[in-house]
Design a protein around this motif. Structure first.
Motif, short mmCIF file in Angstrom:
data_model
loop_
_atom_site.label_atom_id
_atom_site.label_comp_id
_atom_site.label_asym_id
_atom_site.label_seq_id
_atom_site.Cartn_x
_atom_site.Cartn_y
_atom_site.Cartn_z
N GLY A 436 0.79 -1.22 0.00
CA GLY A 436 0.00 0.00 0.00
C GLY A 436 0.82 1.27 0.00
O GLY A 436 0.29 2.36 0.26
N SER A 437 2.13 1.16 -0.28
CA SER A 437 2.98 2.34 -0.26
C SER A 437 3.97 2.28 -1.42
O SER A 437 4.29 1.21 -1.93
CB SER A 437 3.75 2.41 1.07
N ARG A 438 4.47 3.45 -1.83
CA ARG A 438 5.48 3.50 -2.88
C ARG A 438 6.89 3.44 -2.30
O ARG A 438 7.86 3.43 -3.04
CB ARG A 438 5.31 4.79 -3.69
N THR A 439 6.97 3.42 -0.99
CA THR A 439 8.28 3.37 -0.34
C THR A 439 8.69 1.91 -0.16
O THR A 439 7.92 0.98 -0.39
CB THR A 439 8.24 4.07 1.03
N CYS A 440 9.94 1.74 0.29
CA CYS A 440 10.41 0.39 0.60
C CYS A 440 10.96 0.36 2.01
O CYS A 440 11.28 1.40 2.60
CB CYS A 440 11.47 -0.08 -0.41
N TYR A 441 11.05 -0.83 2.56
CA TYR A 441 11.48 -1.03 3.94
C TYR A 441 12.93 -1.52 3.94
O TYR A 441 13.21 -2.64 3.51
CB TYR A 441 10.56 -2.04 4.62
#
Length: 717
Positions: A436-441
């Motif tokens: 649900g996000s365009r970021t990464c972990y």
């Protein structure tokens, strides 16, 4: 609202009281009908008291006893500390003393004393107050109303004590009914079983033990006289706070016994010369809650009580029902664990808690054998006590670290995305998509030297972060979280991200903050950090996860109860959740096999070697990112356990190894293998003794290689 009627005429009430004596057939020889009572009045029938209570000895509050599995008392729960006693169990000295000072004509009269009634009538005619001299039966009724019927209603209790004619009439009417329903012996025993002897001490059996360390059947004349003297005013005649007044009152009772012939003069003189003879620092009574349990049993006791309340028992039932609760607590195991955690982290160590839970696996039940912490259960923080059940509740708000990789592995095996013999990609660092996000972990391994790829077995033993976050991504967070719930994190996942029930009150500003208003099962659906164990967790539930694995995939509620019996000895059913096969046995065996190398080549191997540990078993360590919490989850033979060491004070910091373990800024910090595992090895060595080893089952062949995602139940090997 109905307007109150006119106050009853005082003379009429007194006449009614006098007539009750006549109707009860207790008019003494020479007792004349009170002046002004007409012949027609003698036909008056004693009515049933409107709204009056049933006098039922079975409703008298009794203390509940909480026992360990061997029958030893670990705590007493009560609102009124009372143990039941029959007439035959009361010493003749006690009955003689109470009758001499309270009601000498008890065995000759009925419910009422006509002489006292006549005196009251005459006194009333002259305008005086209603005089006392109630019978034992009336006093029994009065005390029953105060301590049983109205014990939770101070206003009604005040009315029960009020020196009014109306109260006396009601009391007399009920007393007449009691006299028709109960024998004299039962009334006297009921009265002595009911009355207060100051503070929390109720009933003669409890008083005998609390004041003299003896039984009701063994009371001597001076002891019985002291107790009989206290009944009228237990505060004023308390031997600890008013010893001279208590002594004088005792001697008045002894004189009364001599006067009525129940004691000869010489024996009376000897009894009056005796000292008070009460126990030092008394009255000696146990505490009324689980906080009075011994240090290794307080958290367990609190969990047992909450477990029964969830099963439908009320707090009042447990405090007054006179139950005997036989629990599953193993006293030897519990003490061994307490010794181990106290040696790891001292009880009063500032800001550091070491919790430990031990559960017995089984296909039909998971019995909790111990719930212990270096902290003790209580309210004195300076003495290292806490009033929160830090073993049962999701109190480790920092999480169990990499021990959560158990859930990722189990979910992947169930989905067929990995097999026991699989190798996992394991670069030193990676950045994984966030749902649900365009970021990464971003994730990196803690230290160098991990192979890439790494076998699943070696990954479970050495715990590289990148490999497991990658496995979590491939398997899917919903499946991993669902697996955690299936294996045992029921209360944990129902709590929010601070370990509390989710906030649902819309007036609370935190009710719109997902960290507070969502259960963890929802909140972590989009957080890849779940497999790294950074969420609040219960030590008890992590031990039960291990029990589920060692039970061939059967989850059962972690039960602390063997049996509950009522005051008559009858069995009381306890509603409990049924056990369930939550994963196939083959999967559970394969997971256990994968966890079997932690103590030999993995993150706890050094601690195991230092402890001389050679038993085959399962284990998984965990360490949070800043070392605010470290964990070891394991199992051996018929035991499943979890040990967690975490910051528990208002100013949490890094947990540092050492003697003692402490908070600080120590750079490398503590690890699950260096701080949480040692108490496990120390405790389990003591518990196992010379028991033969139980091997860990081998992996099921169906789970050696990745599959197509189906989950077929296989028979255990």
């Amino acid at each position: 609202m109905t307007a109150p009627g006119p106050a009853p005429d005082r003379s009429r009430l007194l006449r009614r009281l006098a007539l009750l004596c006549v109707v009860a057939g207790v008019v003494a020889t020479g007792f004349l009908v009170p002046l002004g009572v007409g012949i027609d009045d003698l036909s008056y029938q004693v009515p049933t008291v409107s709204g009056g209570p049933d006098i039922d000895p079975a409703k008298v509050p009794l203390a509940t006893t909480v026992q360990d599995r061997n029958g030893a008392t670990i705590a007493t729960l009560y609102a009124q500390y009372r143990t039941p006693v029959s007439y035959a169990q009361i010493a003749p000295t006690m009955t003689a003393a109470i009758l001499a000072v309270e009601d000498r004509r008890f065995f000759d009269e009925s419910a009422l004393d006509p002489t006292s009634i006549a005196r009251a009538v005459v006194n009333n005619a002259s305008g005086g107050d209603l005089q006392g001299a109630s019978t034992i039966t009336q006093q029994y009724v009065k005390n029953y109303l105060i301590d049983v019927v109205d014990r939770d209603d101070p206003a009604e209790q005040a009315a029960d004590r009020a020196d009014t004619v109306g109260r006396k009439v009601r009391e007399a009417e009920i007393a007449v009914q009691v006299s028709h329903a109960m024998s004299k012996q039962d009334v006297l025993a009921g009265y002595l079983d009911l009355v207060e002897f100051s503070g929390s001490v109720y009933g003669v059996a409890t008083a005998a033990q609390a004041y003299f360390g003896t039984t009701a059947s063994a009371l001597t004349v001076p002891q019985a006289a002291l107790l009989a003297g206290m009944v009228n005013n237990p505060t004023l005649d308390n031997p600890y706070t008013h010893p001279q007044q208590a002594l004088a009152r005792r001697n008045v009772v002894i004189d009364a016994m001599v006067q009525d012939g129940s004691l000869d003069a010489a024996a009376g003189a000897t009894a009056k010369a005796a000292p008070l003879g009460v126990l030092a620092n008394g009255p000696v009574v146990p505490g009324s809650t689980c906080m009075s349990a011994r240090p290794d049993a307080g958290f367990f006791c609190a969990y047992a009580v909450s477990y029964l309340e969830q099963a439908g028992f009320t707090d009042d039932q447990l405090a007054t029902g006179g139950y005997t609760i036989r629990t599953t607590l193993d006293p030897a195991a519990s003490q061994a664990i307490k010794d181990a955690v106290d040696a790891d982290v001292p009880t009063t160590q500032n800001g550091v808690a070491n919790t430990f839970a031990l559960v017995q696996p089984g296909a039909t039940g998971h019995q909790v054998l111990a719930m212990v912490a270096n902290r003790n259960y209580g309210t004195d923080a300076g003495a290292g006590e806490t009033a929160t059940n830090i073993v049962a509740d999701p109190s480790n708000v920092f999480g169990a670290g990499s021990s959560f990789k158990i859930f990722t592995t189990a979910a992947a095996l169930e989905a067929g995305t990995v097999g026991f013999d699989s190798a996992l990609p394991d670069p030193s660092s990676a950045c994984f998509p966030v749902p649900g996000s365009r970021t990464c972990y971003p994730v990196h391994n803690d230290g160098a030297g991990y192979p890439d790829p790494i076998s699943l077995q070696d990954a479970l033993a050495t715990s590289p972060n990148v490999a497991f976050v990658g496995l979590e991504e491939k398997t899917g967070l919903p499946a991993v979280i669902a697996m955690a719930q299936k294996l045992g994190l029921r209360t944990t996942l129902a709590s929010n991200d601070v370990g509390r029930p989710p906030i649902t009150d819309p007036a609370d500003p935190l009710s719109k903050n997902p960290q507070y208003d969502q259960p963890q099962s929802q909140y972590y659906q989009g957080k890849p950090s779940f497999t790294l164990g950074d969420s609040p967790v219960s030590t008890l539930e992590m031990a039960n996860v291990s029990a589920t694995i060692l039970s061939g995939g059967v989850w059962c509620p972690p039960t602390p109860i063997l049996s509950v019996t009522d005051r008559t000895g009858a069995q009381v059913p306890v509603n409990q959740q049924p056990c369930a096969q939550v994963v196939p046995p083959g999967l559970a065996h394969t997971l256990a096999a994968g966890l079997s190398r932690d103590t030999t080549i993995g993150t706890s191997a050094a601690a195991a070697s230092a402890a001389g540990w050679t038993h085959p078993g399962i284990g998984k360590t965990g360490t949070t990112n800043a070392s605010e919490s470290v964990a070891f989850v394991g199992g051996v033979d018929d035991y499943a356990a979890a040990s967690m060491v975490f910051a528990d004070g208002p100013h949490p910091q890094e947990v540092c190894p050492g003697t003692p373990v402490h908070l600080g800024q120590c750079g490398s910090g503590a690890f699950g293998g260096t701080v949480a595992a040692p108490p496990y090895f120390a405790a389990m060595k003591a518990i196992l003794g010379g028991q033969p080893d139980v091997p860990v089952p081998p992996p099921d062949p169906a789970y050696l290689e990745p599959r197509d995602g189906s989950s077929t139940v296989h028979a255990p090997n």
